[in-house]
Design an enzyme around this catalytic site. Structure first.
Site, PDB file in Angstrom:
ATOM      1  CE  LYS A  13      -1.952  -1.005   3.948  1.00 28.85           C
ATOM      2  NZ  LYS A  13      -1.254  -2.271   4.249  1.00 28.85           N
ATOM      3  NE  ARG A  88      -4.454  -1.000   9.947  1.00 32.35           N
ATOM      4  CZ  ARG A  88      -3.381  -0.492   9.357  1.00 32.35           C
ATOM      5  NH1 ARG A  88      -3.353   0.748   8.955  1.00 32.35           N
ATOM      6  NH2 ARG A  88      -2.353  -1.268   9.166  1.00 32.35           N
ATOM      7  NE  ARG A 127       7.678  -2.781   6.163  1.00 32.88           N
ATOM      8  CZ  ARG A 127       6.376  -2.618   6.327  1.00 32.88           C
ATOM      9  NH1 ARG A 127       5.675  -1.991   5.421  1.00 32.88           N
ATOM     10  NH2 ARG A 127       5.802  -3.119   7.378  1.00 32.88           N
ATOM     11  NE  ARG A 160       6.308  -0.558  10.096  1.00 35.87           N
ATOM     12  CZ  ARG A 160       5.192  -0.517   9.368  1.00 35.87           C
ATOM     13  NH1 ARG A 160       5.184   0.127   8.212  1.00 35.87           N
ATOM     14  NH2 ARG A 160       4.107  -1.123   9.779  1.00 35.87           N
ATOM     15  NE  ARG A 171       1.859  -5.006  11.115  1.00 36.72           N
ATOM     16  CZ  ARG A 171       2.918  -4.779  10.339  1.00 36.72           C
ATOM     17  NH1 ARG A 171       4.079  -5.309  10.660  1.00 36.72           N
ATOM     18  NH2 ARG A 171       2.802  -4.032   9.271  1.00 36.72           N
TER      19      ARG A 171
END
Ligand code: AP5
Ligand code: MG
Length: 213
Positions: A13, A88, A127, A160, A171
Site C-alpha cells: 500500500k 481500517r 523491508r 520496523r 497483524r
C-alpha cells in the site's frame, strides 16, 4: 480524486501510494507514518499508540478518526488525497463517509492490493523504512541506492519494530478480522477495485494507473 489503499500489512500500500501521490499531485496520508512520527517525537499521541502498534493491534478508533478528518481539511487536500492504512475498521469507514457526505463528497476508488498471507511474511523481513519521510524499501525487491540510507531524504532506514514474524502474524489476523470487511463496504458503494499485488512493483503501479487515468 479521493483514494483509499486497502490490503494486508506488507501488501505494498505504502509503496504504491507514494508513487500515485507523485503522479497525481495529491497528498499521501498514511496513519501508520503519522503514528511512527509521533512515536519518534515522543508526543502524547505517540506514547498512546506505541503499545498497540508494538503488539500488532489497531490503535483505538477515537485516536485515529479526528486526526484524519482534520488532516483532510488542509488546503493540500482540495484536489483529493490517497489514504494508506485508513480507514481500517467499519466505524472508521463510517466516520469518513459521514465527514465526506457533509461536503457532498465521496471516496472515488478503494484500491485493494491483494497478496496472499504466505508472500507477506517473506516480504516483511526484508523491508526497511525511513524514519524521516516514511519511504519504504526492500533489501531485495526495492533496494535503496546506498544501503541503510533513504534515497529521498537521506535519513536512516530501520527495520520496523512490528515487522518481526510473530507480530506480522498477529497483524495479518487483525487485518482479516477488522479491515477486510471494508472490501464489502466499498464494493457496495461501487468504489472497490482489486489489483494483483504479487506482481512486481512497476506492474502493480501500471495496473492501478490504468484504472485511475
Ligand atoms: P501501517 O503503517 O499502516 O502498516 P500496515 O497496514 O501493517 O502496512 P504496512 O505499512 O506494513 O505495509 P504496506 O502495505 O504499506 O507495504 P509496503 O509498501 O511497505 O500501520 C502500522 C500500525 O499502526 C498498525 O498495525 C496499527 O497499530 C496502527 N495503525 C495505523 N493506521 C491505523 C488505523 N487507521 N487505525 C488503527 N490503527 C492504525 O511494502 C512492504 C514491503 O514489500 C516493502 O519492503 C516493499 O518494498 C515490498 N514490496 C512492496 N510491493 C512489492 C511488490 N509488488 N513485490 C515485492 N515487494 C514489494
Ligand atoms: Mg505502509
Amino acid at each position: 480524486m479521493k483514494i483509499i489503499m486497502l490490503g494486508a500489512p506488507g501488501a505494498g500500500k505504502g509503496t504504491q501510494a507514494k508513487m500515485l501521490a507523485d503522479r497525481y499531485g495529491i497528498p499521501h496520508i498514511s496513519t501508520g507514518d503519522i503514528f511512527r512520527a509521533n512515536i519518534k517525537n515522543n508526543t502524547e499521541l505517540g506514547q498512546k499508540a506505541k503499545g498497540f502498534m508494538d503488539k500488532g493491534l489497531l490503535v483505538p478508533d477515537e485516536l485515529v478518526v479526528d486526526l484524519v478528518i482534520d488532516r483532510i481539511k488542509n488546503a493540500d487536500c482540495m484536489r483529493g488525497f490517497i489514504f494508506d492504512g485508513f480507514p481500517r475498521t467499519v466505524p472508521q469507514a463510517e466516520a469518513l463517509t459521514y465527514a465526506l457526505n457533509n461536503q457532498n463528497e465521496k471516496i472515488d476508488y478503494a484500491i485493494e492490493v491483494e497478496v496472499p498471507d504466505e508472500n507477506i511474511i517473506e516480504r516483511m523481513g526484508g523491508r526497511r523504512a525511513c524514519v524521516g519521510c516514511g519511504a519504504t524499501y526492500h533489501v531485495v525487491f526495492n533496494a535503496p541506492k546506498v544501503e541503510g540510507i533513504c534515497d529521498h531524504c537521506g535519513e536512516k532506514l530501520i527495520l520496523r519494530d512490528d515487522d518481526k514474524p510473530e507480530t506480522v502474524k498477529d497483524r495479518l489476523k487483525v487485518y482479516h478480522d477488522q479491515t477486510q470487511p471494508l472490501i464489502d463496504f466499498y464494493a457496495e458503494k461501487g468504489a472497490h477495485v482489486r489489483i494483483d499485488g504479487t506482481q512486481d512493483i512497476m506492474k502493480v503501479f501500471e495496473d492501478i494507473t490504468k484504472i485511475l487515468d
